[in-house]
Design a protein around this motif. Sequence first.
Motif, PDB file in Angstrom:
ATOM      1  N   MET A   1       0.833  -1.194   0.000  1.00 28.95           N
ATOM      2  CA  MET A   1       0.000   0.000   0.000  1.00 28.95           C
ATOM      3  C   MET A   1       0.869   1.247   0.000  1.00 28.95           C
ATOM      4  O   MET A   1       1.906   1.294   0.659  1.00 28.95           O
ATOM      5  N   SER A   2       0.475   2.248  -0.756  1.00 26.01           N
ATOM      6  CA  SER A   2       1.231   3.484  -0.843  1.00 26.01           C
ATOM      7  C   SER A   2       1.008   4.351   0.388  1.00 26.01           C
ATOM      8  O   SER A   2       0.179   4.052   1.247  1.00 26.01           O
ATOM      9  N   ASP A   3       1.757   5.443   0.449  1.00 26.54           N
ATOM     10  CA  ASP A   3       1.638   6.380   1.551  1.00 26.54           C
ATOM     11  C   ASP A   3       0.252   7.017   1.566  1.00 26.54           C
ATOM     12  O   ASP A   3      -0.456   7.038   0.559  1.00 26.54           O
ATOM     13  N   VAL A   4      -0.125   7.545   2.716  1.00 28.64           N
ATOM     14  CA  VAL A   4      -1.410   8.220   2.871  1.00 28.64           C
ATOM     15  C   VAL A   4      -1.212   9.713   2.655  1.00 28.64           C
ATOM     16  O   VAL A   4      -0.530  10.382   3.436  1.00 28.64           O
ATOM     17  N   TYR A   5      -1.818  10.244   1.604  1.00 27.55           N
ATOM     18  CA  TYR A   5      -1.778  11.675   1.323  1.00 27.55           C
ATOM     19  C   TYR A   5      -3.100  12.289   1.776  1.00 27.55           C
ATOM     20  O   TYR A   5      -4.170  11.694   1.591  1.00 27.55           O
ATOM     21  N   TYR A   6      -3.010  13.472   2.341  1.00 28.95           N
ATOM     22  CA  TYR A   6      -4.238  14.144   2.773  1.00 28.95           C
ATOM     23  C   TYR A   6      -4.094  15.645   2.591  1.00 28.95           C
ATOM     24  O   TYR A   6      -2.987  16.193   2.537  1.00 28.95           O
ATOM     25  N   ALA A   7      -5.224  16.312   2.479  1.00 37.55           N
ATOM     26  CA  ALA A   7      -5.294  17.772   2.460  1.00 37.55           C
ATOM     27  C   ALA A   7      -6.099  18.202   3.672  1.00 37.55           C
ATOM     28  O   ALA A   7      -7.099  17.564   4.015  1.00 37.55           O
ATOM     29  N   ALA A   8      -5.666  19.269   4.318  1.00 36.67           N
ATOM     30  CA  ALA A   8      -6.370  19.727   5.508  1.00 36.67           C
ATOM     31  C   ALA A   8      -6.246  21.232   5.645  1.00 36.67           C
ATOM     32  O   ALA A   8      -5.183  21.803   5.389  1.00 36.67           O
ATOM     33  N   ALA A   9      -7.341  21.857   6.033  1.00 35.35           N
ATOM     34  CA  ALA A   9      -7.369  23.294   6.298  1.00 35.35           C
ATOM     35  C   ALA A   9      -7.819  23.497   7.739  1.00 35.35           C
ATOM     36  O   ALA A   9      -8.717  22.798   8.214  1.00 35.35           O
ATOM     37  N   TYR A  10      -7.192  24.453   8.420  1.00 36.31           N
ATOM     38  CA  TYR A  10      -7.483  24.687   9.837  1.00 36.31           C
ATOM     39  C   TYR A  10      -7.661  26.180  10.094  1.00 36.31           C
ATOM     40  O   TYR A  10      -6.992  27.018   9.494  1.00 36.31           O
ATOM     41  N   TRP A  11      -8.539  26.483  11.007  1.00 34.12           N
ATOM     42  CA  TRP A  11      -8.691  27.859  11.459  1.00 34.12           C
ATOM     43  C   TRP A  11      -9.101  27.857  12.927  1.00 34.12           C
ATOM     44  O   TRP A  11      -9.655  26.887  13.438  1.00 34.12           O
ATOM     45  N   GLY A  12      -8.769  28.939  13.613  1.00 30.49           N
ATOM     46  CA  GLY A  12      -9.055  29.033  15.037  1.00 30.49           C
ATOM     47  C   GLY A  12     -10.534  29.220  15.302  1.00 30.49           C
ATOM     48  O   GLY A  12     -11.382  29.120  14.417  1.00 30.49           O
ATOM     49  N   GLY A  13     -10.861  29.485  16.558  1.00 30.80           N
ATOM     50  CA  GLY A  13     -12.254  29.638  16.943  1.00 30.80           C
ATOM     51  C   GLY A  13     -12.971  30.687  16.106  1.00 30.80           C
ATOM     52  O   GLY A  13     -12.535  31.829  16.031  1.00 30.80           O
ATOM     53  N   ARG A  14     -14.049  30.277  15.470  1.00 33.90           N
ATOM     54  CA  ARG A  14     -14.856  31.196  14.662  1.00 33.90           C
ATOM     55  C   ARG A  14     -16.300  30.708  14.744  1.00 33.90           C
ATOM     56  O   ARG A  14     -16.695  29.780  14.056  1.00 33.90           O
ATOM     57  N   ARG A  15     -17.058  31.333  15.626  1.00 32.00           N
ATOM     58  CA  ARG A  15     -18.438  30.897  15.837  1.00 32.00           C
ATOM     59  C   ARG A  15     -19.285  31.258  14.621  1.00 32.00           C
ATOM     60  O   ARG A  15     -19.351  32.406  14.205  1.00 32.00           O
ATOM     61  N   GLU A  16     -19.917  30.242  14.044  1.00 28.69           N
ATOM     62  CA  GLU A  16     -20.798  30.445  12.892  1.00 28.69           C
ATOM     63  C   GLU A  16     -22.049  29.593  13.067  1.00 28.69           C
ATOM     64  O   GLU A  16     -21.994  28.503  13.647  1.00 28.69           O
ATOM     65  N   SER A  17     -23.147  30.086  12.555  1.00 30.84           N
ATOM     66  CA  SER A  17     -24.421  29.393  12.674  1.00 30.84           C
ATOM     67  C   SER A  17     -24.469  28.182  11.754  1.00 30.84           C
ATOM     68  O   SER A  17     -23.620  28.001  10.873  1.00 30.84           O
ATOM     69  N   ALA A  18     -25.504  27.362  11.946  1.00 27.65           N
ATOM     70  CA  ALA A  18     -25.699  26.208  11.071  1.00 27.65           C
ATOM     71  C   ALA A  18     -25.867  26.651   9.628  1.00 27.65           C
ATOM     72  O   ALA A  18     -25.348  26.010   8.701  1.00 27.65           O
ATOM     73  N   GLU A  19     -26.566  27.756   9.427  1.00 23.47           N
ATOM     74  CA  GLU A  19     -26.787  28.262   8.074  1.00 23.47           C
ATOM     75  C   GLU A  19     -25.473  28.732   7.434  1.00 23.47           C
ATOM     76  O   GLU A  19     -25.215  28.478   6.252  1.00 23.47           O
ATOM     77  N   GLU A  20     -24.634  29.398   8.217  1.00 26.92           N
ATOM     78  CA  GLU A  20     -23.352  29.868   7.686  1.00 26.92           C
ATOM     79  C   GLU A  20     -22.437  28.694   7.356  1.00 26.92           C
ATOM     80  O   GLU A  20     -21.789  28.667   6.292  1.00 26.92           O
ATOM     81  N   CYS A  21     -22.369  27.720   8.251  1.00 26.55           N
ATOM     82  CA  CYS A  21     -21.540  26.535   7.994  1.00 26.55           C
ATOM     83  C   CYS A  21     -22.071  25.740   6.817  1.00 26.55           C
ATOM     84  O   CYS A  21     -21.300  25.193   6.018  1.00 26.55           O
ATOM     85  N   ALA A  22     -23.393  25.687   6.692  1.00 22.10           N
ATOM     86  CA  ALA A  22     -24.007  24.958   5.582  1.00 22.10           C
ATOM     87  C   ALA A  22     -23.643  25.595   4.250  1.00 22.10           C
ATOM     88  O   ALA A  22     -23.369  24.898   3.263  1.00 22.10           O
ATOM     89  N   GLN A  23     -23.626  26.917   4.207  1.00 22.45           N
ATOM     90  CA  GLN A  23     -23.258  27.600   2.968  1.00 22.45           C
ATOM     91  C   GLN A  23     -21.801  27.337   2.613  1.00 22.45           C
ATOM     92  O   GLN A  23     -21.460  27.091   1.447  1.00 22.45           O
ATOM     93  N   ARG A  24     -20.927  27.375   3.609  1.00 26.36           N
ATOM     94  CA  ARG A  24     -19.508  27.092   3.357  1.00 26.36           C
ATOM     95  C   ARG A  24     -19.321  25.650   2.884  1.00 26.36           C
ATOM     96  O   ARG A  24     -18.542  25.376   1.963  1.00 26.36           O
ATOM     97  N   ALA A  25     -20.029  24.715   3.520  1.00 31.72           N
ATOM     98  CA  ALA A  25     -19.907  23.311   3.136  1.00 31.72           C
ATOM     99  C   ALA A  25     -20.400  23.093   1.710  1.00 31.72           C
ATOM    100  O   ALA A  25     -19.762  22.374   0.922  1.00 31.72           O
TER     101      ALA A  25
END
Length: 238
Positions: A1-25
Amino acid sequence: MSDVYYAAAYWGGRRESAEECAQRAATFFSLLSGCHSDYGRWYEKASSRKKALQLHFEPTRETFVRFFSEKKYQSGDDGFSFSAWTGHPGNQGGMVLLGCGEGGERVTNLAQLYFPSEPPGINELVRLPVLSRVVRAMVLAWEPDWAVVTPRSFREQVSETELPGTFVGWLTYYSRQWGEVPTLPEPVQVELVEDKGSLVVLTPEQLEAANANHLVLGRRVQQVLAEAGLLRRVGERG
């Protein structure tokens, strides 16, 4: 099996509503579908492959609003978590993990995508043009502080810590707020991601932990970035 490659993005605390997170998703999955055809169909995770294949969903804003209203997709005091996969068998497909909407000083929100570790998927998806588009999709949708694409074994060899923000990968993104990227040694390239920040591309060829030259380059670039104050944990102040 080959190596595991991944992509990841991180950000600190940022309170957002379900609607805001849904739009980003919804924006993220829409942009991701343009990165490769494998990202055009998604399923919720489940206890078995058979059950998960019955949970196909269309990644729209309305779908994510519905998901985030369910208790199983709520996290912490005010956040949301979600995972999905492409439906491919074994290690030939992709998986997304999301954690968003949480506030607080010690919180780290994230968007992760794991790539196939077996052919044909690894040959089609673990290529610089595809990976660059994936990072840009993460940046435009989630506006993270920092993002990375790397094989896991490379990360383990160039850094003593796995903390987001403290190491360099094949591709490493820094938001404008994170700091200015200094001049880096060849063959490293630095590209702008619209007005959001800078994307550091360590090498135009596929990055591998087994390649001694890649390890030397990675450690050298880390030293330059550390001296510029760019190697720090996501959530810490520069």
